[in-house]
Scaffold this active site. Structure first.
Site, PDB file in Angstrom:
ATOM      1  N   GLU A   1       0.848  -1.207   0.000  1.00 54.48           N
ATOM      2  CA  GLU A   1       0.000   0.000   0.000  1.00 54.48           C
ATOM      3  C   GLU A   1       0.879   1.250   0.000  1.00 54.48           C
ATOM      4  OE1 GLU A   1      -0.993   2.315   2.775  1.00 54.48           O
ATOM      5  OE2 GLU A   1      -0.613   1.154   4.587  1.00 54.48           O
TER       6      GLU A   1
ATOM      7  N   VAL B   1      -5.174   0.894   2.978  1.00 51.99           N
ATOM      8  CA  VAL B   1      -5.396  -0.551   3.022  1.00 51.99           C
ATOM      9  C   VAL B   1      -6.663  -0.893   2.230  1.00 51.99           C
ATOM     10  CG1 VAL B   1      -6.057  -2.456   4.570  1.00 51.99           C
ATOM     11  CG2 VAL B   1      -4.143  -0.951   5.176  1.00 51.99           C
TER      12      VAL B   1
ATOM     13  N   SER C   1     -12.553   3.023  10.452  1.00 46.44           N
ATOM     14  CA  SER C   1     -11.861   3.027   9.163  1.00 46.44           C
ATOM     15  C   SER C   1     -12.587   2.173   8.132  1.00 46.44           C
ATOM     16  CB  SER C   1     -10.444   2.497   9.335  1.00 46.44           C
ATOM     17  OG  SER C   1      -9.825   2.380   8.080  1.00 46.44           O
TER      18      SER C   1
ATOM     19  N   ASP D   1     -11.172   0.573   6.093  1.00 47.43           N
ATOM     20  CA  ASP D   1     -10.373  -0.659   5.960  1.00 47.43           C
ATOM     21  C   ASP D   1     -11.179  -1.877   6.411  1.00 47.43           C
ATOM     22  OD1 ASP D   1      -8.280   0.981   5.222  1.00 47.43           O
ATOM     23  OD2 ASP D   1      -7.061   0.622   7.010  1.00 47.43           O
TER      24      ASP D   1
ATOM     25  N   LYS E   1      -3.332  -0.095  14.306  1.00 49.64           N
ATOM     26  CA  LYS E   1      -2.492   0.950  14.900  1.00 49.64           C
ATOM     27  C   LYS E   1      -2.866   1.192  16.360  1.00 49.64           C
ATOM     28  CE  LYS E   1      -3.128   3.427  11.205  1.00 49.64           C
ATOM     29  NZ  LYS E   1      -3.054   2.797   9.898  1.00 49.64           N
TER      30      LYS E   1
HETATM   31  N1  PSU Z   1       0.025   1.724   8.474  1.00 46.66           N
HETATM   32  C1  PSU Z   1       1.066   2.529   8.796  1.00 46.66           C
HETATM   33  N2  PSU Z   1       0.936   3.856   8.480  1.00 46.66           N
HETATM   34  C2  PSU Z   1      -0.173   4.350   7.811  1.00 46.66           C
HETATM   35  C3  PSU Z   1      -1.247   3.491   7.470  1.00 46.66           C
HETATM   36  C4  PSU Z   1      -1.080   2.184   7.840  1.00 46.66           C
HETATM   37  O1  PSU Z   1       2.061   2.082   9.365  1.00 46.66           O
HETATM   38  O2  PSU Z   1      -0.208   5.531   7.505  1.00 46.66           O
HETATM   39  C5  PSU Z   1      -2.476   3.994   6.723  1.00 46.66           C
HETATM   40  C6  PSU Z   1      -3.095   2.819   5.966  1.00 46.66           C
HETATM   41  O3  PSU Z   1      -3.105   3.165   4.598  1.00 46.66           O
HETATM   42  C7  PSU Z   1      -4.491   2.683   6.505  1.00 46.66           C
HETATM   43  C8  PSU Z   1      -4.805   4.107   6.878  1.00 46.66           C
HETATM   44  O4  PSU Z   1      -5.367   2.140   5.563  1.00 46.66           O
HETATM   45  O5  PSU Z   1      -3.547   4.544   7.480  1.00 46.66           O
HETATM   46  C9  PSU Z   1      -5.997   4.188   7.790  1.00 46.66           C
HETATM   47  O6  PSU Z   1      -6.513   5.477   7.765  1.00 46.66           O
HETATM   48  P1  PSU Z   1      -7.981   5.798   8.337  1.00 46.66           P
HETATM   49  O7  PSU Z   1      -7.871   5.524   9.809  1.00 46.66           O
HETATM   50  O8  PSU Z   1      -8.221   7.258   8.036  1.00 46.66           O
HETATM   51  O9  PSU Z   1      -8.933   4.880   7.634  1.00 46.66           O
HETATM   52 MN    MN Z   2     -11.536   7.824   9.971  1.00 47.77          MN
END
Ligand code: PSU
Ligand code: MN
Length: 310
Positions: free
Chosen positions: A29, A110, A142, A144, A161
């Site tokens: 990704e 993701v 997310s 995801d 995370k």
């Molecule tokens: N993993 C990491 N750093 C990141 C991400 C994942 O170590 O920046 C990214 C991935 O692309 C994941 C996104 O899909 O953060 C999630 O963002 P959100 O919480 O806005 O959906």
């Molecule tokens: Mn969000």
């Protein structure tokens, strides 16, 4: 039967050949490059992950949207643009349409990478940590997770995370029918830390076992799977230690009114600053380790073992 690739995608010839010949391909990704890590570490990391996949005997395919075209497999110039470019988008499920129509560039999350991988028959990709349920705003979930439930692809990660609500994230994954496979562990890894005190839904001790589980899941009509690999011991940070920094970053995000797509990048970069770069080191180490594990599993996925070819 040769795979047919949609015309609106641009596939790097090496990746296209590998897919046509049934050779192992690992997608990578790119939001982690465009939004997740600082320059120049992001560019180096992008190159290192590709090299790690290659060393593991698979073809790397970093995904992104460049000038409106969804791309699968990038060269060094593309990676440098994603690492250094201004105004890049974070392309998740709902962002493909606008990004393509308006001819802009961005890193795929993701969820975005799941969509592109499945479209061309890539069965596995590596990332750092998936998105999930946020702590301060439990309605912020997310994309995801929803996409994981749909796409028949393995996501190799170091858990979700640590800035997230991990128990709630695991509950959502259960609700959505996404297997959470602990890789050589019974515990759900917490990104920067090897421990979380939370369990997984199954454990795999080898690449073969992980691949067999995925094939059986797909035979039964399942979608995505998480293979959760703990961060390498040497770079891991004890959960209690990094928690202080996470708490502070979360408080600042609320105070500054950070919302939507900016929340995750804001928190990751603040935790990195507050930890004096320690969390960044862990993040880089786990990303490379996940690329290595993904290549190992990919070798097995493309072999007709046990339950047969998928
Ligand atoms: N993993 C990491 N750093 C990141 C991400 C994942 O170590 O920046 C990214 C991935 O692309 C994941 C996104 O899909 O953060 C999630 O963002 P959100 O919480 O806005 O959906
Ligand atoms: Mn969000």
């Amino acid at each position: 039967m040769k795979p047919q690739f949609p015309k609106f995608l641009q596939i790097q010839p090496e990746v296209g050949r590998a897919l046509t010949q049934g050779k192992p391909v690992v997608a990578l990704e790119s939001t982690v490059i465009s939004h997740g890590l600082p320059y120049p570490q992001n560019q180096q990391l992008a190159e290192d992950m590709e090299a790690t996949v290659r060393a593991g005997g698979a073809v790397p395919a970093t995904t992104a949207v460049i000038d409106g075209t969804p791309r699968i497999g990038l060269d060094s110039t593309d990676l440098a643009m994603l690492a250094q470019g201004e105004g890049l988008r974070k392309v998740s499920v709902r962002d493909f349409g606008p990004a393509m129509a308006q001819k802009v560039s961005g890193g795929t999350t993701v969820a975005g990478t799941l969509i592109l991988s499945e479209m061309v028959g890539i069965k596995i990709f590596a990332t750092g940590g998936i998105g999930g349920v946020h702590r301060e705003a439990p309605f912020d979930i997310s994309t995801d997770l929803g996409q994981l439930a749909k796409s028949k692809v393995i996501v190799v990660c170091a858990g979700a995370k640590a800035i997230l609500d991990l128990p709630a994230t695991l509950e959502q994954l259960e609700t959505m029918g996404v297997p959470v496979i602990g890789y050589q562990t019974d515990e759900f890894p917490a990104f920067y830390s090897r421990e979380s005190g939370l369990g997984v839904s199954a454990r795999a001790d080898s690449p073969e076992e992980a691949a067999e589980i995925a094939k059986a899941h797909w035979q039964m009509g399942g979608g995505g799977l998480l293979v959760a690999v703990p961060v390498p011991e040497q770079e891991s940070i004890p959960a209690a230690e990094v928690e202080k920094e996470i708490q502070q970053a979360l408080a600042e995000a609320v105070l500054q009114g950070v919302r939507g797509q900016s929340v995750t990048p804001f928190l990751l970069s603040r935790v990195s600053e507050l930890s004096g770069g320690k969390s960044l080191k862990a993040n880089l180490a786990l990303l490379k380790n996940n690329a290595k594990t993904a290549a190992e599993i990919a070798q097995q996925l493309y072999k007709p073992i046990g339950l047969g070819v998928v």
